[in-house]
Design a protein around this motif. Sequence first.
Motif, PDB file in Angstrom:
ATOM      1  N   MET A   1       0.843  -1.189   0.000  1.00  0.00           N
ATOM      2  CA  MET A   1       0.000   0.000   0.000  1.00  0.00           C
ATOM      3  C   MET A   1       0.877   1.236   0.000  1.00  0.00           C
ATOM      4  SD  MET A   1      -3.053  -0.839   2.685  1.00  0.00           S
ATOM      5  CE  MET A   1      -1.935  -0.950   4.070  1.00  0.00           C
ATOM      6  N   GLN A   2       0.277   2.347  -0.484  1.00  0.00           N
ATOM      7  CA  GLN A   2       0.960   3.637  -0.376  1.00  0.00           C
ATOM      8  C   GLN A   2       1.196   3.933   1.095  1.00  0.00           C
ATOM      9  OE1 GLN A   2      -1.350   6.853  -1.925  1.00  0.00           O
ATOM     10  NE2 GLN A   2      -0.102   8.428  -0.979  1.00  0.00           N
ATOM     11  N   PRO A   3       2.423   4.329   1.481  1.00  0.00           N
ATOM     12  CA  PRO A   3       2.681   4.552   2.900  1.00  0.00           C
ATOM     13  C   PRO A   3       1.913   5.757   3.437  1.00  0.00           C
ATOM     14  CG  PRO A   3       4.552   5.248   1.576  1.00  0.00           C
ATOM     15  CD  PRO A   3       3.621   4.526   0.670  1.00  0.00           C
ATOM     16  N   LEU A   4       1.628   5.713   4.720  1.00  0.00           N
ATOM     17  CA  LEU A   4       0.976   6.829   5.382  1.00  0.00           C
ATOM     18  C   LEU A   4       1.984   7.953   5.609  1.00  0.00           C
ATOM     19  CD1 LEU A   4      -0.950   4.834   8.129  1.00  0.00           C
ATOM     20  CD2 LEU A   4      -1.987   5.992   6.191  1.00  0.00           C
ATOM     21  N   SER A   5       1.527   9.190   5.492  1.00  0.00           N
ATOM     22  CA  SER A   5       2.337  10.350   5.861  1.00  0.00           C
ATOM     23  C   SER A   5       1.859  10.837   7.219  1.00  0.00           C
ATOM     24  CB  SER A   5       2.200  11.465   4.822  1.00  0.00           C
ATOM     25  OG  SER A   5       2.714  11.053   3.577  1.00  0.00           O
ATOM     26  N   LEU A   6       2.799  11.177   8.086  1.00  0.00           N
ATOM     27  CA  LEU A   6       2.479  11.558   9.459  1.00  0.00           C
ATOM     28  C   LEU A   6       3.078  12.919   9.764  1.00  0.00           C
ATOM     29  CD1 LEU A   6       1.327  10.851  12.257  1.00  0.00           C
ATOM     30  CD2 LEU A   6       3.424   9.569  12.712  1.00  0.00           C
ATOM     31  N   TYR A   7       2.225  13.840  10.210  1.00  0.00           N
ATOM     32  CA  TYR A   7       2.669  15.189  10.544  1.00  0.00           C
ATOM     33  C   TYR A   7       2.357  15.480  12.012  1.00  0.00           C
ATOM     34  CZ  TYR A   7       3.335  16.267   5.601  1.00  0.00           C
ATOM     35  OH  TYR A   7       3.786  16.261   4.295  1.00  0.00           O
ATOM     36  N   VAL A   8       3.336  16.034  12.735  1.00  0.00           N
ATOM     37  CA  VAL A   8       3.141  16.456  14.120  1.00  0.00           C
ATOM     38  C   VAL A   8       3.405  17.951  14.191  1.00  0.00           C
ATOM     39  CG1 VAL A   8       3.949  16.253  16.494  1.00  0.00           C
ATOM     40  CG2 VAL A   8       3.757  14.214  15.076  1.00  0.00           C
ATOM     41  N   ASN A   9       2.385  18.716  14.600  1.00  0.00           N
ATOM     42  CA  ASN A   9       2.486  20.176  14.684  1.00  0.00           C
ATOM     43  C   ASN A   9       3.003  20.774  13.375  1.00  0.00           C
ATOM     44  OD1 ASN A   9       1.638  19.850  17.275  1.00  0.00           O
ATOM     45  ND2 ASN A   9       3.608  20.280  18.235  1.00  0.00           N
ATOM     46  N   GLY A  10       2.525  20.235  12.259  1.00  0.00           N
ATOM     47  CA  GLY A  10       2.878  20.764  10.958  1.00  0.00           C
ATOM     48  C   GLY A  10       4.187  20.268  10.393  1.00  0.00           C
ATOM     49  N   ARG A  11       4.892  19.433  11.109  1.00  0.00           N
ATOM     50  CA  ARG A  11       6.205  18.944  10.672  1.00  0.00           C
ATOM     51  C   ARG A  11       6.097  17.470  10.301  1.00  0.00           C
ATOM     52  NH1 ARG A  11      10.522  17.824  15.240  1.00  0.00           N
ATOM     53  NH2 ARG A  11       8.958  16.216  15.570  1.00  0.00           N
ATOM     54  N   GLU A  12       6.550  17.112   9.091  1.00  0.00           N
ATOM     55  CA  GLU A  12       6.477  15.713   8.679  1.00  0.00           C
ATOM     56  C   GLU A  12       7.425  14.875   9.530  1.00  0.00           C
ATOM     57  OE1 GLU A  12       6.315  12.897   4.713  1.00  0.00           O
ATOM     58  OE2 GLU A  12       7.206  14.900   4.561  1.00  0.00           O
ATOM     59  N   LEU A  13       6.900  13.736   9.955  1.00  0.00           N
ATOM     60  CA  LEU A  13       7.652  12.846  10.831  1.00  0.00           C
ATOM     61  C   LEU A  13       8.098  11.623  10.037  1.00  0.00           C
ATOM     62  CD1 LEU A  13       8.043  13.274  13.928  1.00  0.00           C
ATOM     63  CD2 LEU A  13       6.310  11.535  14.276  1.00  0.00           C
ATOM     64  N   TYR A  14       9.369  11.275  10.185  1.00  0.00           N
ATOM     65  CA  TYR A  14       9.903  10.058   9.569  1.00  0.00           C
ATOM     66  C   TYR A  14      10.110   9.029  10.680  1.00  0.00           C
ATOM     67  CZ  TYR A  14      10.833  13.031   5.546  1.00  0.00           C
ATOM     68  OH  TYR A  14      10.697  13.882   4.486  1.00  0.00           O
ATOM     69  N   LEU A  15       9.626   7.802  10.464  1.00  0.00           N
ATOM     70  CA  LEU A  15       9.733   6.750  11.464  1.00  0.00           C
ATOM     71  C   LEU A  15      10.561   5.593  10.925  1.00  0.00           C
ATOM     72  CD1 LEU A  15       6.069   6.676  12.827  1.00  0.00           C
ATOM     73  CD2 LEU A  15       8.048   7.808  13.837  1.00  0.00           C
ATOM     74  N   PRO A  16      11.263   4.879  11.818  1.00  0.00           N
ATOM     75  CA  PRO A  16      12.116   3.778  11.353  1.00  0.00           C
ATOM     76  C   PRO A  16      11.331   2.566  10.878  1.00  0.00           C
ATOM     77  CG  PRO A  16      12.125   3.881  13.742  1.00  0.00           C
ATOM     78  CD  PRO A  16      11.383   5.090  13.274  1.00  0.00           C
ATOM     79  N   GLN A  17      10.060   2.480  11.286  1.00  0.00           N
ATOM     80  CA  GLN A  17       9.198   1.403  10.786  1.00  0.00           C
ATOM     81  C   GLN A  17       7.921   2.036  10.237  1.00  0.00           C
ATOM     82  OE1 GLN A  17      10.181   1.119  14.266  1.00  0.00           O
ATOM     83  NE2 GLN A  17      12.080   0.172  13.540  1.00  0.00           N
TER      84      GLN A  17
END
Length: 565
Positions: A1-17
């Motif tokens: 699937m297309q990966p989810l994008s995650l934003y915290v307080n307007g800043r994109e978050l990159y996660l190791p998993q």
Amino acid sequence: MQPLSLYVNGRELYLPQTPILQENRVLVPMRAYLESLGAEVGWEPPNLVTARMGEHTVSLRIGQYTAQVDGREVPLDVPAQIIADRTYVPLRFLSEGLGAEVGYDGATRTVTVVTAPPGQLEVIDGPLNVRAEPSTTAPILTTVPVGTRLDIVSEQPGAEWTQVALPGGTLGWVANRYTRTVGSEPVVQPLLALLEQRAYLQAGGQCIGAVPLVNNLTYVPLVEAVEALGGSVRRAGDGTAIAAELGGRQLLITPDSATATLNGQAVALSAAPLLVGGRPLIPARDLADHLGVTLSWSDATRTVTLGPAGGTTCIPDIAAQAYILVDVATGAVLSEYNARAPRAIASTTKIMTALLAVEQGHPDAVVTVSANAASQPGTSVYLRAGEQRTLRELLYGLMLVSGNDAAVAIAEHLAGSEEAFARRMNLRAAELGAQNTYFVTASGLDDDVNPYSTAEDLARISLASLRNPLFRSYMYLPQATIPGLWGNRQLTNSNLFVLRYPGATGVKNGWTEKAGYTLVASAWRDGREVMLVLLGGESRSALYAEAYSLMDHGFVLADQSWLLR
């Protein structure tokens, strides 16, 4: 699937998993997500997970369909679980349990998290009176300058007044037209510890700011560095790989892997990229070599430059011996020179004296001035032995005219002697992380003793002081009057920075022969407060000229800082 994008307080978050969508619920890797959110993570074998953020606590057991939120049991439709040897937790439940708001856009598969405002007001037009009742005729409890943050006790939509709490539990009221509610800010706490050992990055004509030094390698924020150079960064593959593109080259990296691909060909990195606080960091040399960017390094300023030199410099030349510039809201360091070199600090010592006074004393307490206090040399309020003054009046004398007699009177009132008070000063400094500081006097007089601190330590102490609105009430006034049996005494602020710099909010100046001219200064501009510690000035005029220039530069650096952006 297309990966989810995650934003915290307007800043994109990159996660190791990769976040996982299960039963229409988003599950995220627990530790990486929580630390990026600024929460504390706990683990108790065999299966108990805890998370704390602010006043909220969430605890849940892996596989169970109930959890505890602030001591209350609540149901879960999707439990925490182990997936590929990682603990995954339900994002919405966990975030909202910690006081955050969550949104999801199914069309773009984007999750947004906004950490709840900390329940504070910020003074945007001041000085502002904090009153005993919600009325302009009510008694004034204290007066605070622009930039002060006050904890909200109760507020009503559309109301003209908000009830706030002062340190020590005193409640007061402020007019809403002079304040704004503090919104969510970028979460920088996970990165500040990594920046204990730091260099500075210039890229694309900007000073990107402080960057970490790890194992003698300078790591730079991948997204901000590449974008400053005119390139772009995007997610790739399953969402954990990151693609950086610049000048026709594409570098594909995976956090924790020292192998990358350049235009489809495998290449080796000098070290694996880091993923801290949701931000990918890569060794500067790897980024430069593989994306075809020039790199230079300055030992004198500990600055790495990617691309052509020029533009905003991170470390400007100064004549003074040391300085540090800091963002007040977050504590992020913007620029520094010799900031960890121990030096005499003169009357900026009185910042700690005033902080202890507002933390441990009552402003209306009556202080009887001793002969020892009245006989102190140097700058003075001209106190007389046996004279009685309130602690509030002594604090005005301490911070505005730098009265050494006021400093000793405060010390003896709170601790019995100046020696005992100095021990309290050193203990409080240690609590604040000022490990290279040693106080001997409450005033900063150093003729016969050798107290010392550093620009960095003094910044830590001053940040704690600025976060106390009672401390702020004594540092910014141009003048104050204290009445007495021998007539009124007009106290005129000797800090030219406060008197002359637009938007100045404080803090304290000083001079001794050992220390030279010293200054801690703070100022407010466009919704941000910056603090400067400047030590070892050769002359009074040179110190202030340099302070004005450095503070202007500090606001530019704050606008360009990768942490604050």
